[in-house]
Design an enzyme around this catalytic site. Structure first.
Site, short mmCIF file in Angstrom:
data_model
loop_
_atom_site.label_atom_id
_atom_site.label_comp_id
_atom_site.label_asym_id
_atom_site.label_seq_id
_atom_site.Cartn_x
_atom_site.Cartn_y
_atom_site.Cartn_z
CB SER A 188 -26.76 19.78 4.02
OG SER A 188 -27.44 20.93 3.56
CE1 TYR A 197 -24.84 19.35 -0.74
CE2 TYR A 197 -26.71 20.51 0.23
CZ TYR A 197 -25.38 20.13 0.27
OH TYR A 197 -24.59 20.51 1.34
CE LYS A 249 -20.40 27.76 -0.86
NZ LYS A 249 -21.24 27.60 0.35
#
Length: 336
Positions: free
Chosen positions: A139, A161, A200
């Site tokens: 990411s 994250y 999502k």
């Protein structure tokens, strides 16, 4: 459209997170282009369970896989017994690891590390034992608020994250050094948008969220200063292209997947209004994420182009235009 010369027919392909956004698009890519591929779609699917922030623990949704003809397995990548059974039952040629806790606002650090880091290493061991190519989702969040253009090796994650994805990358480098003959490629996605992201919910892209605001007859709501908040937005078809190109890398490693161009949230709202034929005045609201927010992302694509032969095909305007029919369909079928 096929993105390289690899014939995936008669190959066994595992896609984790296959009922999610990118995973489901990958599943249909193989089905449409390589009908004789043996695609195993693994996802834990959603339930009513939520994190402390109120968001769902899984965004996997069966509707993303309607029409899929391969094998669907409901299971959690944290279940080591499940992974052992899969490793015995199948002989994988390719593993596309998309499953993760992808909500950047999740505070449960223990579960984030267990799911994103530890489970990944178990899957990586399976890939090595099967001599399978591993392509996994890293990411752009690994960079935090690092200066642009974001470049591999200059990370500063600002949330757990991003940290978890950086740890995945570190594990990958370790295994690449120990196993030079295996193909391991991490793809640092920047801001992805496109079909099959709707489920999502609040973490879906601003493209679909703004689109539905406008279709409701409302002005798009942007954070104050959105003309100066710039991100590297990449259309889902280009992300699929990157995954397929990553199956034949010139060099294993971690690579950015973006357009290499920073665009504003204001540009998204303006392009949507143009495509939808509206002219609302933008409504601006305070940004509650000051201090944990990326204000400028722009992927350095030099190494990705060199080693994956990847270059984005869709400009922001092209991607939004291609997405409009699906945004309208979702509005009529799911939102109204």
């Amino acid at each position: 459209m096929k993105y390289n010369d690899i014939d995936f027919n008669n190959k066994t392909i595992l896609i984790t997170g296959a009922a999610g956004f990118i995973g489901s698009n990958l599943a249909f890519y193989f089905q449409e282009n390589f009908p004789d591929a043996n695609v195993i779609a693994l996802d834990c699917f959603r339930s009513g369970q939520t994190f402390s922030n109120g968001n769902l623990k899984s965004f996997g949704h069966f509707k993303n896989l309607i029409g899929f003809k391969g094998t669907v397995i409901s299971g959690d990548i944290n279940d080591t017994d499940l992974l052992k059974r899969l490793a015995i039952q199948y002989s994988f040629d390719y593993i596309f690891h998309q499953a993760a806790i992808s909500d950047t606002t999740v505070n449960e650090q223990d579960l984030m590390i267990k799911t994103n880091v530890n489970a990944y290493e178990e899957l990586l061991k399976i890939a090595i034992n099967h001599n399978a190519n591993m392509v996994y989702a890293s990411s752009g969040a690994t960079y935090g608020d690092a200066s642009s253009p974001q470049t591999v090796g200059n990370e500063a994650p600002s949330n757990v994250y991003g940290f978890s994805k950086l740890m995945m990358d570190n594990i990958s480098y370790s295994y690449i050094n120990k196993n030079p003959n295996i193909s391991i490629v991490g793809l640092r996605y920047f801001n992805v948008y496109g079909p099959r992201e709707f489920y999502k919910n609040k973490t879906a892209s601003t493209v679909v969220q703004f689109g539905h605001q406008i279709l409701k007859g409302n002005a798009p709501k942007l954070f104050e200063g959105s003309d100066k908040i710039l991100r590297d937005f990449i259309y889902i078809e280009d992300v699929i292209q990157a995954n397929i190109k990553a199956c034949a890398p010139k060099k294993s490693g971690v690579y950015n997947v973006g357009t290499g161009k920073a665009r504003s949230f204001q540009a998204i709202a303006d392009t949507l209004q143009k495509e939808l034929g509206t002219n609302f005045q933008t409504e601006y609201i305070p940004n509650p994420y000051i201090g944990q927010y990326q204000f400028h992302t722009e992927a350095n694509m030099k190494e990705t182009k060199k080693n994956l032969d990847f270059e984005a095909r869709f400009e922001l305007e092209d991607g939004i235009k291609a997405y409009i029919p699906e945004i309208k369909r979702l509005f009529n079928d799911e939102v109204k």
